[in-house]
Design an enzyme around this catalytic site. Structure first.
Site, PDB file in Angstrom:
ATOM      1  N   CYS A 129     -38.024  -2.830 -19.161  1.00  0.00           N
ATOM      2  CA  CYS A 129     -39.041  -1.807 -19.436  1.00  0.00           C
ATOM      3  C   CYS A 129     -38.938  -1.373 -20.900  1.00  0.00           C
ATOM      4  O   CYS A 129     -38.055  -0.580 -21.245  1.00  0.00           O
ATOM      5  CB  CYS A 129     -38.836  -0.628 -18.491  1.00  0.00           C
ATOM      6  SG  CYS A 129     -39.938   0.751 -18.797  1.00  0.00           S
ATOM      7  N   CYS A 132     -39.423   2.283 -21.628  1.00  0.00           N
ATOM      8  CA  CYS A 132     -38.249   3.110 -21.315  1.00  0.00           C
ATOM      9  C   CYS A 132     -37.157   2.961 -22.370  1.00  0.00           C
ATOM     10  O   CYS A 132     -36.522   3.940 -22.750  1.00  0.00           O
ATOM     11  CB  CYS A 132     -37.650   2.703 -19.968  1.00  0.00           C
ATOM     12  SG  CYS A 132     -38.847   2.510 -18.648  1.00  0.00           S
ATOM     13  N   ASP A 133     -36.910   1.745 -22.837  1.00  0.00           N
ATOM     14  CA  ASP A 133     -35.664   1.471 -23.568  1.00  0.00           C
ATOM     15  C   ASP A 133     -35.821   0.978 -25.002  1.00  0.00           C
ATOM     16  O   ASP A 133     -34.805   0.683 -25.655  1.00  0.00           O
ATOM     17  CB  ASP A 133     -34.828   0.450 -22.767  1.00  0.00           C
ATOM     18  CG  ASP A 133     -34.443   0.996 -21.389  1.00  0.00           C
ATOM     19  OD1 ASP A 133     -34.351   2.226 -21.257  1.00  0.00           O
ATOM     20  OD2 ASP A 133     -34.258   0.203 -20.471  1.00  0.00           O
TER      21      ASP A 133
HETATM   22  C1  LIG Z   1     -34.089  -0.831 -15.175  1.00  0.00           C
HETATM   23  C2  LIG Z   1     -35.237   0.165 -15.168  1.00  0.00           C
HETATM   24  C3  LIG Z   1     -35.228   1.219 -16.066  1.00  0.00           C
HETATM   25  C4  LIG Z   1     -36.261   2.159 -16.072  1.00  0.00           C
HETATM   26  N1  LIG Z   1     -36.220   3.180 -16.954  1.00  0.00           N
HETATM   27  C5  LIG Z   1     -37.178   4.139 -16.919  1.00  0.00           C
HETATM   28  C6  LIG Z   1     -37.139   5.245 -17.823  1.00  0.00           C
HETATM   29  O1  LIG Z   1     -36.229   5.360 -18.656  1.00  0.00           O
HETATM   30  N2  LIG Z   1     -38.146   6.162 -17.739  1.00  0.00           N
HETATM   31  C7  LIG Z   1     -39.181   6.060 -16.849  1.00  0.00           C
HETATM   32  O2  LIG Z   1     -40.019   6.939 -16.800  1.00  0.00           O
HETATM   33  N3  LIG Z   1     -39.256   5.001 -16.008  1.00  0.00           N
HETATM   34  C8  LIG Z   1     -38.290   4.045 -16.021  1.00  0.00           C
HETATM   35  N4  LIG Z   1     -38.368   2.963 -15.183  1.00  0.00           N
HETATM   36  C9  LIG Z   1     -39.545   2.838 -14.302  1.00  0.00           C
HETATM   37  C10 LIG Z   1     -39.415   3.786 -13.089  1.00  0.00           C
HETATM   38  O3  LIG Z   1     -38.138   3.634 -12.503  1.00  0.00           O
HETATM   39  C11 LIG Z   1     -40.524   3.506 -12.088  1.00  0.00           C
HETATM   40  O4  LIG Z   1     -41.775   3.608 -12.739  1.00  0.00           O
HETATM   41  C12 LIG Z   1     -40.485   4.521 -10.931  1.00  0.00           C
HETATM   42  O5  LIG Z   1     -39.230   4.476 -10.278  1.00  0.00           O
HETATM   43  C13 LIG Z   1     -41.587   4.244  -9.919  1.00  0.00           C
HETATM   44  O6  LIG Z   1     -41.445   5.138  -8.860  1.00  0.00           O
HETATM   45  P1  LIG Z   1     -42.021   4.819  -7.408  1.00  0.00           P
HETATM   46  O7  LIG Z   1     -41.575   5.938  -6.547  1.00  0.00           O
HETATM   47  O8  LIG Z   1     -43.463   4.506  -7.485  1.00  0.00           O
HETATM   48  O9  LIG Z   1     -41.327   3.455  -6.949  1.00  0.00           O
HETATM   49  P2  LIG Z   1     -39.805   3.044  -6.834  1.00  0.00           P
HETATM   50  O10 LIG Z   1     -38.938   3.855  -7.693  1.00  0.00           O
HETATM   51  O11 LIG Z   1     -39.796   1.566  -7.014  1.00  0.00           O
HETATM   52  O12 LIG Z   1     -39.433   3.383  -5.318  1.00  0.00           O
HETATM   53  C14 LIG Z   1     -39.961   2.659  -4.256  1.00  0.00           C
HETATM   54  C15 LIG Z   1     -39.293   3.100  -2.970  1.00  0.00           C
HETATM   55  O13 LIG Z   1     -39.894   2.412  -1.871  1.00  0.00           O
HETATM   56  C16 LIG Z   1     -38.872   1.859  -1.047  1.00  0.00           C
HETATM   57  N5  LIG Z   1     -39.470   0.762  -0.272  1.00  0.00           N
HETATM   58  C17 LIG Z   1     -40.132  -0.336  -0.690  1.00  0.00           C
HETATM   59  N6  LIG Z   1     -40.575  -1.042   0.384  1.00  0.00           N
HETATM   60  C18 LIG Z   1     -40.178  -0.366   1.492  1.00  0.00           C
HETATM   61  C19 LIG Z   1     -40.309  -0.572   2.898  1.00  0.00           C
HETATM   62  N7  LIG Z   1     -40.960  -1.622   3.407  1.00  0.00           N
HETATM   63  N8  LIG Z   1     -39.744   0.331   3.747  1.00  0.00           N
HETATM   64  C20 LIG Z   1     -39.082   1.414   3.272  1.00  0.00           C
HETATM   65  N9  LIG Z   1     -38.940   1.667   1.951  1.00  0.00           N
HETATM   66  C21 LIG Z   1     -39.476   0.793   1.081  1.00  0.00           C
HETATM   67  C22 LIG Z   1     -37.774   1.502  -2.024  1.00  0.00           C
HETATM   68  O14 LIG Z   1     -36.534   1.288  -1.388  1.00  0.00           O
HETATM   69  C23 LIG Z   1     -37.787   2.787  -2.869  1.00  0.00           C
HETATM   70  O15 LIG Z   1     -37.133   3.811  -2.197  1.00  0.00           O
HETATM   71  C24 LIG Z   1     -37.349   2.012 -15.155  1.00  0.00           C
HETATM   72  C25 LIG Z   1     -37.361   0.943 -14.249  1.00  0.00           C
HETATM   73  C26 LIG Z   1     -36.323   0.025 -14.247  1.00  0.00           C
HETATM   74  C27 LIG Z   1     -36.345  -1.113 -13.280  1.00  0.00           C
END
Ligand SMILES: Cc1cc2nc3c(=O)[nH]c(=O)nc-3n(C[C@H](O)[C@H](O)[C@H](O)COP(=O)(O)OP(=O)(O)OC[C@H]3O[C@@H](n4cnc5c(N)ncnc54)[C@H](O)[C@@H]3O)c2cc1C
Length: 312
Positions: A129, A132-133
Protein backbone atom coordinates in the site's frame (compact mmCIF):
# COMPACT_ATOMS: atom_id res chain seq x y z
CA UNK A 1 -32.94 -14.79 18.79
CA UNK A 2 -33.11 -12.62 15.70
CA UNK A 3 -30.49 -9.88 15.54
CA UNK A 4 -31.38 -6.52 14.06
CA UNK A 5 -28.08 -6.59 12.22
CA UNK A 6 -25.40 -9.18 11.50
CA UNK A 7 -22.12 -7.71 10.35
CA UNK A 8 -19.93 -10.05 8.32
CA UNK A 9 -16.33 -8.89 8.73
CA UNK A 10 -14.49 -7.60 11.79
CA UNK A 11 -12.20 -5.06 10.12
CA UNK A 12 -12.47 -1.29 10.63
CA UNK A 13 -15.63 -1.09 8.46
CA UNK A 14 -17.48 -3.80 10.39
CA UNK A 15 -16.25 -2.60 13.79
CA UNK A 16 -17.30 1.00 13.19
CA UNK A 17 -20.70 -0.11 11.91
CA UNK A 18 -21.06 -2.13 15.13
CA UNK A 19 -20.21 0.92 17.28
CA UNK A 20 -22.82 3.08 15.53
CA UNK A 21 -25.54 0.41 15.42
CA UNK A 22 -24.99 -0.48 19.09
CA UNK A 23 -25.24 3.18 20.08
CA UNK A 24 -28.58 3.27 18.22
CA UNK A 25 -29.55 0.38 20.52
CA UNK A 26 -29.77 -2.25 17.78
CA UNK A 27 -29.12 -5.92 18.57
CA UNK A 28 -25.89 -6.52 16.70
CA UNK A 29 -23.62 -9.50 16.04
CA UNK A 30 -20.21 -9.25 14.37
CA UNK A 31 -18.83 -12.37 12.69
CA UNK A 32 -15.28 -12.09 11.40
CA UNK A 33 -12.56 -14.56 10.53
CA UNK A 34 -9.77 -12.25 11.71
CA UNK A 35 -10.58 -9.56 14.31
CA UNK A 36 -9.31 -6.24 13.00
CA UNK A 37 -8.96 -7.48 9.42
CA UNK A 38 -6.17 -6.00 7.31
CA UNK A 39 -5.67 -3.20 9.79
CA UNK A 40 -3.83 -5.67 12.02
CA UNK A 41 -1.22 -6.17 9.31
CA UNK A 42 -0.25 -2.50 9.07
CA UNK A 43 3.06 -2.22 10.90
CA UNK A 44 2.81 1.55 11.25
CA UNK A 45 -0.30 3.62 10.63
CA UNK A 46 0.43 7.34 10.27
CA UNK A 47 -2.73 8.55 8.53
CA UNK A 48 -5.46 7.77 11.01
CA UNK A 49 -6.63 11.02 12.68
CA UNK A 50 -5.61 11.43 16.34
CA UNK A 51 -2.69 9.02 15.88
CA UNK A 52 0.53 10.36 14.46
CA UNK A 53 1.86 6.85 14.66
CA UNK A 54 0.29 3.60 15.84
CA UNK A 55 0.73 -0.04 14.97
CA UNK A 56 -2.23 -1.65 13.25
CA UNK A 57 -2.52 -4.05 16.18
CA UNK A 58 -2.90 -1.15 18.64
CA UNK A 59 -5.84 0.16 16.62
CA UNK A 60 -7.34 -3.33 16.42
CA UNK A 61 -7.14 -3.76 20.18
CA UNK A 62 -8.79 -0.40 20.82
CA UNK A 63 -11.59 -1.03 18.31
CA UNK A 64 -12.28 -4.54 19.64
CA UNK A 65 -12.45 -3.19 23.22
CA UNK A 66 -14.74 -0.34 22.21
CA UNK A 67 -17.12 -2.72 20.41
CA UNK A 68 -17.14 -5.22 23.29
CA UNK A 69 -17.69 -2.47 25.87
CA UNK A 70 -20.88 -1.58 24.01
CA UNK A 71 -22.14 -5.12 24.62
CA UNK A 72 -21.68 -6.33 21.04
CA UNK A 73 -20.68 -9.96 20.58
CA UNK A 74 -17.81 -10.67 18.18
CA UNK A 75 -17.60 -14.24 16.90
CA UNK A 76 -14.35 -15.37 15.30
CA UNK A 77 -15.93 -17.56 12.64
CA UNK A 78 -16.08 -17.76 8.87
CA UNK A 79 -19.42 -17.10 7.23
CA UNK A 80 -19.96 -19.74 4.59
CA UNK A 81 -23.45 -18.90 3.41
CA UNK A 82 -26.28 -16.41 3.77
CA UNK A 83 -29.82 -17.21 2.74
CA UNK A 84 -32.64 -14.73 2.43
CA UNK A 85 -36.18 -15.69 3.44
CA UNK A 86 -38.37 -13.70 5.79
CA UNK A 87 -35.13 -13.07 7.64
CA UNK A 88 -31.50 -13.61 6.74
CA UNK A 89 -30.01 -16.93 7.87
CA UNK A 90 -26.25 -16.73 8.24
CA UNK A 91 -24.28 -20.00 8.37
CA UNK A 92 -20.89 -19.98 10.03
CA UNK A 93 -19.38 -23.41 10.63
CA UNK A 94 -22.01 -25.48 12.43
CA UNK A 95 -23.82 -22.38 13.70
CA UNK A 96 -26.74 -20.52 12.20
CA UNK A 97 -27.77 -17.00 13.11
CA UNK A 98 -30.74 -14.95 11.95
CA UNK A 99 -30.99 -11.23 11.33
CA UNK A 100 -33.29 -8.59 9.89
CA UNK A 101 -30.43 -6.84 8.05
CA UNK A 102 -26.99 -7.84 6.82
CA UNK A 103 -23.85 -5.77 6.40
CA UNK A 104 -21.11 -7.18 4.21
CA UNK A 105 -17.75 -5.80 5.34
CA UNK A 106 -15.49 -8.58 4.17
CA UNK A 107 -12.70 -6.38 2.78
CA UNK A 108 -10.44 -7.46 -0.03
CA UNK A 109 -7.27 -9.46 -0.42
CA UNK A 110 -4.28 -7.85 -2.06
CA UNK A 111 -2.72 -9.98 -4.78
CA UNK A 112 0.72 -11.24 -3.84
CA UNK A 113 3.73 -11.86 -6.05
CA UNK A 114 3.77 -15.57 -5.34
CA UNK A 115 7.51 -15.70 -4.64
CA UNK A 116 9.28 -17.16 -1.61
CA UNK A 117 9.78 -15.12 1.60
CA UNK A 118 6.94 -12.73 0.75
CA UNK A 119 5.17 -13.18 4.08
CA UNK A 120 8.38 -13.02 6.10
CA UNK A 121 9.51 -9.73 4.50
CA UNK A 122 6.12 -7.98 4.60
CA UNK A 123 6.61 -4.78 6.59
CA UNK A 124 10.39 -5.30 6.35
CA UNK A 125 10.89 -3.52 3.06
CA UNK A 126 7.96 -5.22 1.33
CA UNK A 127 4.70 -3.31 1.16
CA UNK A 128 1.27 -3.56 -0.42
CA UNK A 129 0.00 0.00 0.00
CA UNK A 130 1.89 3.04 -1.30
CA UNK A 131 -0.72 5.44 0.12
CA UNK A 132 0.02 3.97 3.55
CA UNK A 133 3.79 3.57 3.47
CA UNK A 134 5.34 5.84 0.80
CA UNK A 135 6.43 8.34 3.48
CA UNK A 136 8.96 5.86 4.92
CA UNK A 137 11.10 6.04 1.78
CA UNK A 138 12.43 9.60 1.71
CA UNK A 139 15.60 9.70 -0.45
CA UNK A 140 15.61 5.90 -0.80
CA UNK A 141 15.47 3.54 -3.77
CA UNK A 142 12.21 1.66 -4.24
CA UNK A 143 10.65 -0.75 -6.67
CA UNK A 144 6.99 -0.94 -7.62
CA UNK A 145 5.75 -4.25 -9.02
CA UNK A 146 2.93 -3.92 -11.53
CA UNK A 147 1.89 -2.02 -14.61
CA UNK A 148 -1.76 -1.06 -14.15
CA UNK A 149 -3.26 2.16 -12.75
CA UNK A 150 -2.51 1.13 -9.15
CA UNK A 151 1.18 0.58 -9.90
CA UNK A 152 1.58 3.77 -11.93
CA UNK A 153 -0.15 5.98 -9.36
CA UNK A 154 1.89 4.31 -6.60
CA UNK A 155 5.09 5.08 -8.56
CA UNK A 156 4.01 8.72 -9.00
CA UNK A 157 3.37 9.08 -5.29
CA UNK A 158 6.64 7.36 -4.35
CA UNK A 159 8.60 9.57 -6.76
CA UNK A 160 7.78 12.51 -4.47
CA UNK A 161 9.64 10.82 -1.58
CA UNK A 162 12.16 8.37 -2.98
CA UNK A 163 15.21 9.39 -4.98
CA UNK A 164 14.61 6.56 -7.46
CA UNK A 165 11.58 4.45 -8.36
CA UNK A 166 11.85 1.33 -10.51
CA UNK A 167 8.55 0.37 -12.07
CA UNK A 168 8.92 -3.36 -12.59
CA UNK A 169 6.50 -4.79 -15.15
CA UNK A 170 6.38 -8.12 -16.93
CA UNK A 171 5.06 -6.77 -20.25
CA UNK A 172 6.90 -4.59 -22.78
CA UNK A 173 4.61 -1.56 -22.37
CA UNK A 174 1.86 -0.27 -20.08
CA UNK A 175 -1.16 -1.66 -21.93
CA UNK A 176 -3.44 -1.92 -18.90
CA UNK A 177 -3.07 1.59 -17.51
CA UNK A 178 -4.93 4.77 -18.34
CA UNK A 179 -3.00 6.81 -20.93
CA UNK A 180 -2.99 9.87 -18.60
CA UNK A 181 -1.02 7.94 -15.96
CA UNK A 182 1.35 6.60 -18.59
CA UNK A 183 2.03 10.17 -19.79
CA UNK A 184 2.54 11.40 -16.23
CA UNK A 185 5.00 8.60 -15.46
CA UNK A 186 6.99 9.41 -18.60
CA UNK A 187 7.40 13.01 -17.42
CA UNK A 188 8.90 12.09 -14.04
CA UNK A 189 12.68 11.80 -14.16
CA UNK A 190 13.21 9.58 -11.10
CA UNK A 191 10.82 6.86 -12.32
CA UNK A 192 12.46 4.22 -14.51
CA UNK A 193 10.29 1.49 -16.01
CA UNK A 194 11.91 -1.95 -16.19
CA UNK A 195 9.85 -3.78 -18.81
CA UNK A 196 9.85 -7.50 -19.54
CA UNK A 197 10.78 -8.03 -15.91
CA UNK A 198 9.38 -10.43 -13.40
CA UNK A 199 10.47 -10.60 -9.80
CA UNK A 200 11.74 -14.10 -9.16
CA UNK A 201 13.41 -13.69 -5.75
CA UNK A 202 13.36 -11.41 -2.74
CA UNK A 203 16.84 -11.10 -1.20
CA UNK A 204 17.91 -9.72 2.18
CA UNK A 205 18.93 -10.93 5.63
CA UNK A 206 16.55 -9.29 8.10
CA UNK A 207 14.90 -6.98 5.59
CA UNK A 208 14.54 -6.67 1.85
CA UNK A 209 17.80 -5.53 0.22
CA UNK A 210 17.57 -6.63 -3.41
CA UNK A 211 15.18 -8.20 -5.88
CA UNK A 212 16.14 -10.65 -8.56
CA UNK A 213 14.52 -10.02 -11.93
CA UNK A 214 14.25 -11.98 -15.12
CA UNK A 215 17.36 -11.01 -17.12
CA UNK A 216 15.94 -8.17 -19.24
CA UNK A 217 15.03 -5.99 -16.27
CA UNK A 218 18.27 -4.19 -15.56
CA UNK A 219 18.29 -0.55 -14.46
CA UNK A 220 20.36 2.15 -16.11
CA UNK A 221 22.19 3.17 -12.91
CA UNK A 222 25.14 0.83 -12.44
CA UNK A 223 25.43 1.03 -8.66
CA UNK A 224 21.83 -0.20 -8.30
CA UNK A 225 22.76 -3.45 -10.03
CA UNK A 226 24.80 -6.11 -8.32
CA UNK A 227 27.55 -8.09 -10.00
CA UNK A 228 25.29 -10.79 -11.33
CA UNK A 229 23.56 -8.17 -13.43
CA UNK A 230 19.94 -9.09 -12.70
CA UNK A 231 19.64 -8.26 -9.02
CA UNK A 232 18.46 -4.74 -8.35
CA UNK A 233 19.29 -2.99 -5.09
CA UNK A 234 16.16 -1.56 -3.43
CA UNK A 235 15.34 -0.26 0.05
CA UNK A 236 11.70 -1.14 -0.45
CA UNK A 237 9.32 -2.86 -2.84
CA UNK A 238 5.65 -2.03 -3.29
CA UNK A 239 3.46 -4.75 -4.74
CA UNK A 240 0.65 -3.04 -6.64
CA UNK A 241 -0.88 -5.79 -8.74
CA UNK A 242 -4.50 -5.41 -7.67
CA UNK A 243 -6.74 -6.98 -5.09
CA UNK A 244 -9.51 -9.54 -4.91
CA UNK A 245 -12.62 -8.38 -3.03
CA UNK A 246 -14.29 -10.78 -0.60
CA UNK A 247 -17.58 -10.67 -2.47
CA UNK A 248 -18.59 -14.36 -2.64
CA UNK A 249 -21.45 -13.84 -0.16
CA UNK A 250 -22.66 -10.80 -2.07
CA UNK A 251 -22.77 -12.82 -5.26
CA UNK A 252 -24.96 -15.45 -3.59
CA UNK A 253 -27.39 -12.73 -2.49
CA UNK A 254 -27.66 -11.31 -6.01
CA UNK A 255 -25.87 -8.07 -5.13
CA UNK A 256 -24.81 -5.90 -8.08
CA UNK A 257 -21.07 -5.58 -8.53
CA UNK A 258 -18.56 -3.74 -10.66
CA UNK A 259 -15.30 -5.58 -11.30
CA UNK A 260 -16.23 -7.80 -8.32
CA UNK A 261 -16.58 -4.82 -5.94
CA UNK A 262 -20.02 -4.24 -4.41
CA UNK A 263 -21.89 -1.23 -5.77
CA UNK A 264 -23.44 0.86 -2.99
CA UNK A 265 -25.58 3.96 -2.70
CA UNK A 266 -24.44 6.91 -0.60
CA UNK A 267 -26.27 5.23 2.29
CA UNK A 268 -24.20 2.05 1.79
CA UNK A 269 -27.26 0.13 0.53
CA UNK A 270 -26.87 -2.49 -2.16
CA UNK A 271 -29.51 -3.31 -4.77
CA UNK A 272 -30.59 -6.35 -2.67
CA UNK A 273 -33.16 -5.40 -0.04
CA UNK A 274 -31.81 -5.47 3.53
CA UNK A 275 -28.20 -5.97 2.40
CA UNK A 276 -25.67 -3.20 3.10
CA UNK A 277 -21.93 -3.11 2.37
CA UNK A 278 -18.99 -1.05 3.61
CA UNK A 279 -15.22 -0.80 3.38
CA UNK A 280 -12.73 -2.30 0.95
CA UNK A 281 -15.30 -4.73 -0.47
CA UNK A 282 -17.25 -1.82 -2.03
CA UNK A 283 -16.38 0.13 -5.17
CA UNK A 284 -15.13 3.12 -3.16
CA UNK A 285 -12.10 4.86 -4.67
CA UNK A 286 -9.84 4.96 -1.58
CA UNK A 287 -9.23 1.75 0.31
CA UNK A 288 -8.04 2.92 3.72
CA UNK A 289 -8.87 2.49 7.40
CA UNK A 290 -10.45 5.91 7.73
CA UNK A 291 -12.70 5.47 4.67
CA UNK A 292 -13.69 1.95 5.81
CA UNK A 293 -14.65 3.46 9.19
CA UNK A 294 -16.60 6.24 7.45
CA UNK A 295 -18.57 3.79 5.33
CA UNK A 296 -19.15 1.56 8.37
CA UNK A 297 -20.58 4.50 10.32
CA UNK A 298 -22.96 5.40 7.49
CA UNK A 299 -24.02 1.75 7.16
CA UNK A 300 -24.79 1.49 10.90
CA UNK A 301 -26.87 4.65 10.72
CA UNK A 302 -28.68 3.58 7.52
CA UNK A 303 -29.65 0.23 9.00
CA UNK A 304 -31.06 2.00 12.04
CA UNK A 305 -33.09 4.42 9.85
CA UNK A 306 -34.44 1.59 7.70
CA UNK A 307 -35.53 -0.43 10.76
CA UNK A 308 -37.22 2.66 12.23
CA UNK A 309 -39.08 3.26 8.94
CA UNK A 310 -40.23 -0.37 8.84
CA UNK A 311 -41.51 -0.15 12.43
CA UNK A 312 -43.89 2.69 11.63
C1 LIG B 1 0.07 -4.30 5.01
C2 LIG B 1 -1.04 -3.27 4.98
C3 LIG B 1 -0.81 -2.01 5.51
C4 LIG B 1 -1.82 -1.04 5.51
N1 LIG B 1 -1.57 0.18 6.04
C5 LIG B 1 -2.57 1.09 6.11
C6 LIG B 1 -2.34 2.38 6.70
O1 LIG B 1 -1.23 2.68 7.15
N2 LIG B 1 -3.38 3.26 6.72
C7 LIG B 1 -4.62 2.97 6.20
O2 LIG B 1 -5.51 3.78 6.30
N3 LIG B 1 -4.85 1.77 5.62
C8 LIG B 1 -3.86 0.83 5.56
N4 LIG B 1 -4.08 -0.37 4.95
C9 LIG B 1 -5.40 -0.62 4.32
C10 LIG B 1 -6.46 -0.95 5.40
O3 LIG B 1 -5.95 -1.94 6.27
C11 LIG B 1 -7.75 -1.39 4.73
O4 LIG B 1 -8.18 -0.40 3.83
C12 LIG B 1 -8.86 -1.61 5.78
O5 LIG B 1 -8.45 -2.58 6.74
C13 LIG B 1 -10.15 -2.06 5.13
O6 LIG B 1 -11.08 -2.32 6.14
P1 LIG B 1 -12.31 -3.31 5.91
O7 LIG B 1 -12.99 -3.41 7.22
O8 LIG B 1 -13.10 -2.89 4.73
O9 LIG B 1 -11.67 -4.72 5.50
P2 LIG B 1 -10.60 -5.63 6.23
O10 LIG B 1 -9.75 -4.87 7.15
O11 LIG B 1 -9.95 -6.40 5.13
O12 LIG B 1 -11.49 -6.63 7.10
C14 LIG B 1 -12.28 -7.61 6.52
C15 LIG B 1 -12.86 -8.50 7.60
O13 LIG B 1 -13.73 -9.46 7.00
C16 LIG B 1 -13.41 -10.76 7.48
N5 LIG B 1 -13.93 -11.73 6.51
C17 LIG B 1 -13.70 -11.85 5.18
N6 LIG B 1 -14.45 -12.85 4.67
C18 LIG B 1 -15.16 -13.38 5.69
C19 LIG B 1 -16.11 -14.44 5.82
N7 LIG B 1 -16.50 -15.18 4.78
N8 LIG B 1 -16.63 -14.71 7.06
C20 LIG B 1 -16.26 -13.98 8.14
N9 LIG B 1 -15.38 -12.95 8.07
C21 LIG B 1 -14.84 -12.66 6.87
C22 LIG B 1 -11.92 -10.71 7.68
O14 LIG B 1 -11.45 -11.76 8.50
C23 LIG B 1 -11.82 -9.34 8.38
O15 LIG B 1 -12.20 -9.45 9.71
C24 LIG B 1 -3.09 -1.36 4.94
C25 LIG B 1 -3.32 -2.63 4.40
C26 LIG B 1 -2.32 -3.58 4.42
C27 LIG B 1 -2.57 -4.93 3.84
Amino acid sequence: MTYDLIIIGAGPAGMTAAIYAARYKLKVLVIGKIPGGYMGEAHEVCNFPTYEKATGMELVQKMVNQVKNLGVEIKTEEVLDVKKGKEFIVSAGKNEYSAKKILIATGSKRRSLGVEREKELTGKGLHYCATCDAGFYKDKIVGVAGGGDAALTAALLLSKFAKKVYLIYRRDKFINAEPTWVDEVKKVKNIEPLFNSEITELIGKDKLERVRLTPKGVPSVEEDVNTEGNEVVVDGLFVEIGSIPGSVIAEKLGVKMKDNYIMVSKNQETNAGGVFAAGDVTDNPLKQIVTACGEGAIAGYSVYKELMREKK
